[in-house]
Design an enzyme around this catalytic site. Structure first.
Site, PDB file in Angstrom:
ATOM      1  N   ARG A 112       2.009  -3.921  -0.397  1.00  0.00           N
ATOM      2  CA  ARG A 112       1.261  -4.722  -1.385  1.00  0.00           C
ATOM      3  C   ARG A 112       2.229  -5.417  -2.342  1.00  0.00           C
ATOM      4  NH1 ARG A 112      -3.153  -1.780  -4.972  1.00  0.00           N
ATOM      5  NH2 ARG A 112      -1.290  -0.961  -5.946  1.00  0.00           N
ATOM      6  N   ARG A 126       2.214  -6.992  -7.514  1.00  0.00           N
ATOM      7  CA  ARG A 126       1.633  -6.319  -8.683  1.00  0.00           C
ATOM      8  C   ARG A 126       2.767  -5.702  -9.494  1.00  0.00           C
ATOM      9  NH1 ARG A 126      -3.431  -2.062  -8.329  1.00  0.00           N
ATOM     10  NH2 ARG A 126      -2.133  -0.555  -9.443  1.00  0.00           N
ATOM     11  N   ARG A 167      -8.872  10.469 -15.604  1.00  0.00           N
ATOM     12  CA  ARG A 167      -7.534  10.704 -15.062  1.00  0.00           C
ATOM     13  C   ARG A 167      -6.791  11.775 -15.824  1.00  0.00           C
ATOM     14  NH1 ARG A 167      -6.187   5.164 -12.633  1.00  0.00           N
ATOM     15  NH2 ARG A 167      -4.098   5.454 -11.875  1.00  0.00           N
ATOM     16  N   LYS A 190      -8.713   4.121  -3.329  1.00  0.00           N
ATOM     17  CA  LYS A 190      -9.866   4.260  -4.242  1.00  0.00           C
ATOM     18  C   LYS A 190     -10.581   2.919  -4.416  1.00  0.00           C
ATOM     19  CE  LYS A 190      -7.223   5.724  -7.653  1.00  0.00           C
ATOM     20  NZ  LYS A 190      -5.872   5.743  -7.022  1.00  0.00           N
ATOM     21  N   ARG A 217       4.225   6.666 -11.002  1.00  0.00           N
ATOM     22  CA  ARG A 217       2.761   6.796 -10.813  1.00  0.00           C
ATOM     23  C   ARG A 217       2.434   8.021  -9.961  1.00  0.00           C
ATOM     24  NH1 ARG A 217       1.961   1.184  -8.338  1.00  0.00           N
ATOM     25  NH2 ARG A 217      -0.211   1.752  -7.923  1.00  0.00           N
TER      26      ARG A 217
HETATM   27  P1  AP5 Z   1      -6.253   0.529  -2.992  1.00  0.00           P
HETATM   28  O1  AP5 Z   1      -7.603   0.520  -2.434  1.00  0.00           O
HETATM   29  O2  AP5 Z   1      -5.920  -0.441  -4.082  1.00  0.00           O
HETATM   30  O3  AP5 Z   1      -5.859   2.008  -3.460  1.00  0.00           O
HETATM   31  P2  AP5 Z   1      -5.955   2.652  -4.895  1.00  0.00           P
HETATM   32  O4  AP5 Z   1      -6.006   4.116  -4.708  1.00  0.00           O
HETATM   33  O5  AP5 Z   1      -7.031   1.994  -5.699  1.00  0.00           O
HETATM   34  O6  AP5 Z   1      -4.497   2.225  -5.410  1.00  0.00           O
HETATM   35  P3  AP5 Z   1      -4.013   1.637  -6.786  1.00  0.00           P
HETATM   36  O7  AP5 Z   1      -2.584   1.314  -6.605  1.00  0.00           O
HETATM   37  O8  AP5 Z   1      -4.895   0.538  -7.295  1.00  0.00           O
HETATM   38  O9  AP5 Z   1      -4.224   2.928  -7.667  1.00  0.00           O
HETATM   39  P4  AP5 Z   1      -3.635   3.322  -9.019  1.00  0.00           P
HETATM   40  O10 AP5 Z   1      -4.362   4.557  -9.350  1.00  0.00           O
HETATM   41  O11 AP5 Z   1      -2.157   3.416  -9.055  1.00  0.00           O
HETATM   42  O12 AP5 Z   1      -3.947   2.035  -9.907  1.00  0.00           O
HETATM   43  P5  AP5 Z   1      -5.051   1.677 -10.993  1.00  0.00           P
HETATM   44  O13 AP5 Z   1      -5.356   0.256 -10.802  1.00  0.00           O
HETATM   45  O14 AP5 Z   1      -6.152   2.651 -11.036  1.00  0.00           O
HETATM   46  O15 AP5 Z   1      -5.225   0.369  -1.776  1.00  0.00           O
HETATM   47  C1  AP5 Z   1      -3.838   0.251  -1.992  1.00  0.00           C
HETATM   48  C2  AP5 Z   1      -3.261  -0.662  -0.904  1.00  0.00           C
HETATM   49  O16 AP5 Z   1      -3.467  -0.033   0.358  1.00  0.00           O
HETATM   50  C3  AP5 Z   1      -3.965  -2.025  -0.819  1.00  0.00           C
HETATM   51  O17 AP5 Z   1      -3.038  -3.004  -0.460  1.00  0.00           O
HETATM   52  C4  AP5 Z   1      -5.001  -1.826   0.291  1.00  0.00           C
HETATM   53  O18 AP5 Z   1      -5.329  -3.015   0.954  1.00  0.00           O
HETATM   54  C5  AP5 Z   1      -4.259  -0.850   1.209  1.00  0.00           C
HETATM   55  N1  AP5 Z   1      -5.168   0.060   1.921  1.00  0.00           N
HETATM   56  C6  AP5 Z   1      -6.289   0.676   1.467  1.00  0.00           C
HETATM   57  N2  AP5 Z   1      -6.827   1.457   2.400  1.00  0.00           N
HETATM   58  C7  AP5 Z   1      -6.032   1.353   3.490  1.00  0.00           C
HETATM   59  C8  AP5 Z   1      -6.082   1.940   4.789  1.00  0.00           C
HETATM   60  N3  AP5 Z   1      -7.044   2.786   5.165  1.00  0.00           N
HETATM   61  N4  AP5 Z   1      -5.095   1.623   5.651  1.00  0.00           N
HETATM   62  C9  AP5 Z   1      -4.086   0.759   5.303  1.00  0.00           C
HETATM   63  N5  AP5 Z   1      -4.013   0.166   4.088  1.00  0.00           N
HETATM   64  C10 AP5 Z   1      -4.963   0.469   3.186  1.00  0.00           C
HETATM   65  O19 AP5 Z   1      -4.213   1.890 -12.334  1.00  0.00           O
HETATM   66  C11 AP5 Z   1      -3.092   1.096 -12.620  1.00  0.00           C
HETATM   67  C12 AP5 Z   1      -2.510   1.493 -13.977  1.00  0.00           C
HETATM   68  O20 AP5 Z   1      -3.482   1.240 -15.008  1.00  0.00           O
HETATM   69  C13 AP5 Z   1      -2.163   2.988 -14.130  1.00  0.00           C
HETATM   70  O21 AP5 Z   1      -0.886   3.303 -13.641  1.00  0.00           O
HETATM   71  C14 AP5 Z   1      -2.243   3.137 -15.651  1.00  0.00           C
HETATM   72  O22 AP5 Z   1      -1.125   2.596 -16.277  1.00  0.00           O
HETATM   73  C15 AP5 Z   1      -3.444   2.265 -15.996  1.00  0.00           C
HETATM   74  N6  AP5 Z   1      -4.713   3.004 -15.958  1.00  0.00           N
HETATM   75  C16 AP5 Z   1      -5.785   2.758 -15.153  1.00  0.00           C
HETATM   76  N7  AP5 Z   1      -6.773   3.612 -15.401  1.00  0.00           N
HETATM   77  C17 AP5 Z   1      -6.327   4.424 -16.389  1.00  0.00           C
HETATM   78  C18 AP5 Z   1      -6.906   5.529 -17.069  1.00  0.00           C
HETATM   79  N8  AP5 Z   1      -8.145   5.966 -16.780  1.00  0.00           N
HETATM   80  N9  AP5 Z   1      -6.167   6.157 -18.008  1.00  0.00           N
HETATM   81  C19 AP5 Z   1      -4.920   5.717 -18.329  1.00  0.00           C
HETATM   82  N10 AP5 Z   1      -4.311   4.676 -17.728  1.00  0.00           N
HETATM   83  C20 AP5 Z   1      -5.017   4.031 -16.758  1.00  0.00           C
END
Ligand code: AP5
Length: 238
Positions: A146, A152, A107, A32, A163
């Site tokens: 990662r 992280r 979410r 994402k 997650r």
């Molecule tokens: P990346 O692009 O970071 O993927 P992502 O889907 O954004 O993954 P995240 O781990 O950031 O998602 P998440 O939903 O768990 O975390 P968030 O920060 O939203 O890619 C991931 C990895 O893969 C990277 O190393 C990238 O380089 C690699 N990659 C990407 N594309 C690739 C490809 N095609 N091939 C190979 N490698 C690739 O949330 C974190 C925490 O915050 C949550 O758990 C929660 O506690 C809180 N939070 C955030 N938003 C909310 C909300 N709205 N409500 C409640 N809690 C929330």
């Protein structure tokens, strides 16, 4: 062609002036953030990422960060009672009025309702949901890689499992909610980053061509809104 029909000057101008809101949906590690950044740059729109905002708050030790940290480290969602205010604030930001890419929210059902209501209050709506589809083994591979590179705090094996479960339980059901509106596009999210970005770009172009009816309805809606604003002496949309 005259009078706002497909391809006419009127509908093109209106389409440009309609704010565009795109939501990137997908499991942790589905890309994402990566794809959202590329799309935001291509469209010249702001990307709003609740995860990044929360991580910055944790880093800065703000009251929000102190409330959120434990949930994040455990891989749980920060409670809606904490997050809804943050989302409302972000949507009210003047930069978001021209459209935005949403990464990481809504979410939960309550967040989705807040987004629908808040955008609706401004005569706006979510236009497209891009659902990044990646097999679980690949998600685990990416998040584990990662963890080794960046450390992280929620990329631990236990938090990753939580997650993934929380995504299935609380967030995946939103797909059905949006599918009823016909705005969900499933994007195969494995493979090179550039190829996925190209598929997203292709969807954008074909959507514009294929759903001309709903695009034009939206354009007419925007034009009417603009006229209403003029009548009331406010600044016009654009
Ligand atoms: P990346 O692009 O970071 O993927 P992502 O889907 O954004 O993954 P995240 O781990 O950031 O998602 P998440 O939903 O768990 O975390 P968030 O920060 O939203 O890619 C991931 C990895 O893969 C990277 O190393 C990238 O380089 C690699 N990659 C990407 N594309 C690739 C490809 N095609 N091939 C190979 N490698 C690739 O949330 C974190 C925490 O915050 C949550 O758990 C929660 O506690 C809180 N939070 C955030 N938003 C909310 C909300 N709205 N409500 C409640 N809690 C929330």
């Amino acid at each position: 062609m005259r009078g706002g029909g497909p391809g006419s000057g009127t509908s093109r101008v209106a389409l440009r002036r309609c704010p565009l809101f795109v939501l990137l949906l997908g499991a942790p590690g589905s890309g994402k953030g990566t794809q959202g950044k590329i799309l935001a740059e291509r469209l010249g729109l702001r990307k709003i990422t609740t995860g990044d905002i929360l991580r910055a708050a944790v880093r800065d030790g703000t009251p929000l960060g102190r409330q959120a940290k434990k949930y994040m480290d455990d891989g749980k969602l920060v409670p809606d009672s904490v997050i809804l205010g943050l989302i409302k604030e972000e949507l009210a930001n003047p930069d978001a009025q021209e459209g935005a890419i949403f990464d990481g929210f809504p979410r939960t059902a309550a967040q989705a309702e807040l987004v629908d209501t808040t955008l609706g209050e401004h005569g706006q709506r979510l236009n497209r949901i891009l659902l990044l589809d990646v097999p679980e083994e690949e998600l685990l591979r990416r998040l584990t890689a990662r963890a080794a590179q960046e450390g992280r705090s929620d990329d631990t094996p236990a938090a990753i499992q939580t997650r993934l479960q929380v995504y299935q339980r609380d967030t995946a059901p939103l797909v059905a909610h949006y599918a009823e509106r016909g705005i969900v596009h499933r994007v195969p999210g494995s493979g090179p980053v550039d190829a996925i970005a190209t598929e997203i770009q292709r969807d954008r172009k074909s959507t514009r061509l294929n759903s001309s009816h709903s695009q034009i309805s939206y354009a007419v809606f925007c034009l009417k809104k603009k006229k209403r604003k003029k009548v009331h002496g406010h600044v016009a949309l654009s």
